[in-house]
Design an enzyme around this catalytic site. Structure first.
Site, PDB file in Angstrom:
ATOM      1  N   HIS A   1      77.917  64.162 -57.915  1.00 25.59           N
ATOM      2  CA  HIS A   1      79.282  64.340 -57.436  1.00 25.59           C
ATOM      3  C   HIS A   1      80.157  65.051 -58.479  1.00 25.59           C
ATOM      4  O   HIS A   1      80.987  65.902 -58.141  1.00 25.59           O
ATOM      5  CB  HIS A   1      79.891  62.987 -57.038  1.00 25.59           C
TER       6      HIS A   1
ATOM      7  N   GLU B   1      87.029  71.812 -46.015  1.00 22.81           N
ATOM      8  CA  GLU B   1      85.731  71.147 -45.859  1.00 22.81           C
ATOM      9  C   GLU B   1      84.557  72.110 -45.700  1.00 22.81           C
ATOM     10  O   GLU B   1      83.624  72.087 -46.484  1.00 22.81           O
ATOM     11  CB  GLU B   1      85.773  70.135 -44.708  1.00 22.81           C
TER      12      GLU B   1
ATOM     13  N   ASP C   1      92.645  67.331 -47.689  1.00 20.86           N
ATOM     14  CA  ASP C   1      91.538  68.056 -47.052  1.00 20.86           C
ATOM     15  C   ASP C   1      91.748  68.149 -45.555  1.00 20.86           C
ATOM     16  O   ASP C   1      91.893  67.138 -44.868  1.00 20.86           O
ATOM     17  CB  ASP C   1      90.212  67.358 -47.368  1.00 20.86           C
TER      18      ASP C   1
ATOM     19  N   ASN D   1      90.504  67.874 -57.839  1.00 22.18           N
ATOM     20  CA  ASN D   1      90.479  68.805 -56.703  1.00 22.18           C
ATOM     21  C   ASN D   1      91.891  69.077 -56.183  1.00 22.18           C
ATOM     22  O   ASN D   1      92.195  70.189 -55.749  1.00 22.18           O
ATOM     23  CB  ASN D   1      89.632  68.239 -55.557  1.00 22.18           C
TER      24      ASN D   1
ATOM     25  N   ASP E   1      98.162  64.278 -46.597  1.00 25.50           N
ATOM     26  CA  ASP E   1      96.728  64.299 -46.826  1.00 25.50           C
ATOM     27  C   ASP E   1      96.398  65.702 -47.369  1.00 25.50           C
ATOM     28  O   ASP E   1      97.201  66.629 -47.217  1.00 25.50           O
ATOM     29  CB  ASP E   1      96.023  64.052 -45.483  1.00 25.50           C
TER      30      ASP E   1
ATOM     31  N   GLY F   1      83.305  61.741 -51.471  1.00 26.96           N
ATOM     32  CA  GLY F   1      82.074  62.502 -51.720  1.00 26.96           C
ATOM     33  C   GLY F   1      80.894  61.632 -52.121  1.00 26.96           C
ATOM     34  O   GLY F   1      79.765  61.816 -51.640  1.00 26.96           O
TER      35      GLY F   1
HETATM   36  C1  XBP Z   1      88.670  63.980 -47.541  1.00 24.19           C
HETATM   37  C2  XBP Z   1      87.362  63.497 -47.964  1.00 24.19           C
HETATM   38  C3  XBP Z   1      86.831  63.887 -49.260  1.00 24.19           C
HETATM   39  C4  XBP Z   1      86.403  65.331 -49.346  1.00 24.19           C
HETATM   40  C5  XBP Z   1      85.543  65.537 -50.543  1.00 24.19           C
HETATM   41  O1  XBP Z   1      89.213  63.092 -46.559  1.00 24.19           O
HETATM   42  O2  XBP Z   1      86.730  62.757 -47.258  1.00 24.19           O
HETATM   43  O3  XBP Z   1      85.746  63.093 -49.542  1.00 24.19           O
HETATM   44  O4  XBP Z   1      85.646  65.679 -48.208  1.00 24.19           O
HETATM   45  O5  XBP Z   1      86.178  65.178 -51.722  1.00 24.19           O
HETATM   46  P1  XBP Z   1      90.787  63.006 -46.330  1.00 24.19           P
HETATM   47  P2  XBP Z   1      85.431  64.332 -52.866  1.00 24.19           P
HETATM   48  O6  XBP Z   1      91.239  64.377 -45.952  1.00 24.19           O
HETATM   49  O7  XBP Z   1      90.944  62.052 -45.179  1.00 24.19           O
HETATM   50  O8  XBP Z   1      91.412  62.490 -47.587  1.00 24.19           O
HETATM   51  O9  XBP Z   1      84.035  64.850 -52.931  1.00 24.19           O
HETATM   52  O10 XBP Z   1      86.235  64.610 -54.112  1.00 24.19           O
HETATM   53  O11 XBP Z   1      85.486  62.889 -52.420  1.00 24.19           O
HETATM   54 MG    MG Z   2      91.974  65.069 -44.147  1.00 25.93          MG
END
Ligand code: XBP
Ligand code: MG
Length: 259
Positions: free
Chosen positions: A83, A19, A12, A129, A10, A54
């Site tokens: 977004h 975050e 983020d 990203n 994963d 997002g």
């Molecule tokens: C990550 C997310 C993403 C990011 C934002 O979850 O939920 O939406 O917060 O990125 P995980 P985007 O770690 O479970 O994959 O705005 O590009 O969606």
């Molecule tokens: Mg995550």
């Protein structure tokens, strides 16, 4: 037990703490640029993280926390535009070197490569990203370290659905028991567990108190030789930081518990 073939990460919260000081800040910059008075503070953002993606998160915010907002007729386009602006701000923050990888991540990736263990990404975030994070932290060319990058809208149902992990496993032609996934959140482990992947969880401030049942082990960090992890759930078999030997030991331990 099948040989360990691949590690699936994963992004983020797992590879980097993106975050609070990354995505959240970028959302707020995009709102301000669009002339909206929306402000996602650290606490509210913690609640909004219950929804991954997002665009999905913006809609959830309006449904739950800002019901007075008058939605434009082309609502989906409006959200997609916001977004896209957020992605630009986010990748700019990464380029400024604001978000490092979590400690231990680079060491583990390099060891896996040396041992010919294949690498992949399974995330709900936008592909740009992922590229920006890897290039800005590991240098140009780091993207090629990963055989498959499963990201964003490539599957219609984001985590907690297992689809993104199914996508990655299929692209690599591997069975879940040949892989180990790394996650940081409840939604993440729901997704990896449903895909039957043994999962190592490393928590962060937003996810520390979440439910990680089904994890192979839960740690506070990957750890380094001079700053070992703390085990929050499970058995690290006397290992002190995540490396391939530790991962092999945890696989063995959890498969014998399951038997
Ligand atoms: C990550 C997310 C993403 C990011 C934002 O979850 O939920 O939406 O917060 O990125 P995980 P985007 O770690 O479970 O994959 O705005 O590009 O969606
Ligand atoms: Mg995550």
């Amino acid at each position: 037990m099948k040989r360990l073939q691949a590690l699936i990460f994963d992004v983020d919260g797992t590879l980097a703490d993106t975050e609070r000081d990354g995505h959240r800040v970028a959302f707020n910059l995009a709102f301000a640029e669009a002339g909206l008075d929306w402000e996602w503070n650290v606490e509210l953002y913690g609640e909004l993280l219950s929804v991954t993606g997002g665009k999905e998160r913006i809609k959830f915010y309006l449904d739950r926390y800002n019901t007075d907002f008058r939605r434009p007729g082309n609502f989906d386009e409006f959200v997609a535009g916001l977004h896209a602006a957020k992605t630009t701000f986010y990748t700019r923050l990464l380029a400024q070197g604001e978000i490092p990888l979590r400690s231990g991540v680079e060491r583990l990736l390099r060891e896996a490569r040396e041992r010919n263990i294949r690498l992949a990404i399974a995330t709900t975030t936008t592909p740009e990203n992922v590229s920006a994070l890897l290039n800005c932290t590991l240098g140009d060319g780091a993207l090629e370290w990963f055989e498959v990058i499963g990201a964003g809208d490539v599957v219609p149902a984001k985590k907690p659905a297992p689809d993104i992990y199914h996508y990655v496993l299929e692209a690599m032609n591997l069975a879940p028991e040949e892989c180990v996934a790394f996650e940081d959140s409840h939604n993440g482990i729901l997704s990896s567990r449903e895909a039957r992947l043994p999962t190592i969880v490393t928590v962060n401030d937003y996810t520390r108190d979440q439910d990680f049942s089904g994890a192979a082990i839960v740690l506070d960090r990957f750890g380094e030789p001079d700053s070992p992890f703390q085990v929050l759930q499970g058995n690290a078999c006397s290992h002190r930081y995540v490396d391939i030997a530790m991962i092999e030991a945890v696989r063995k331990e959890t498969s014998s518990v399951r038997r």
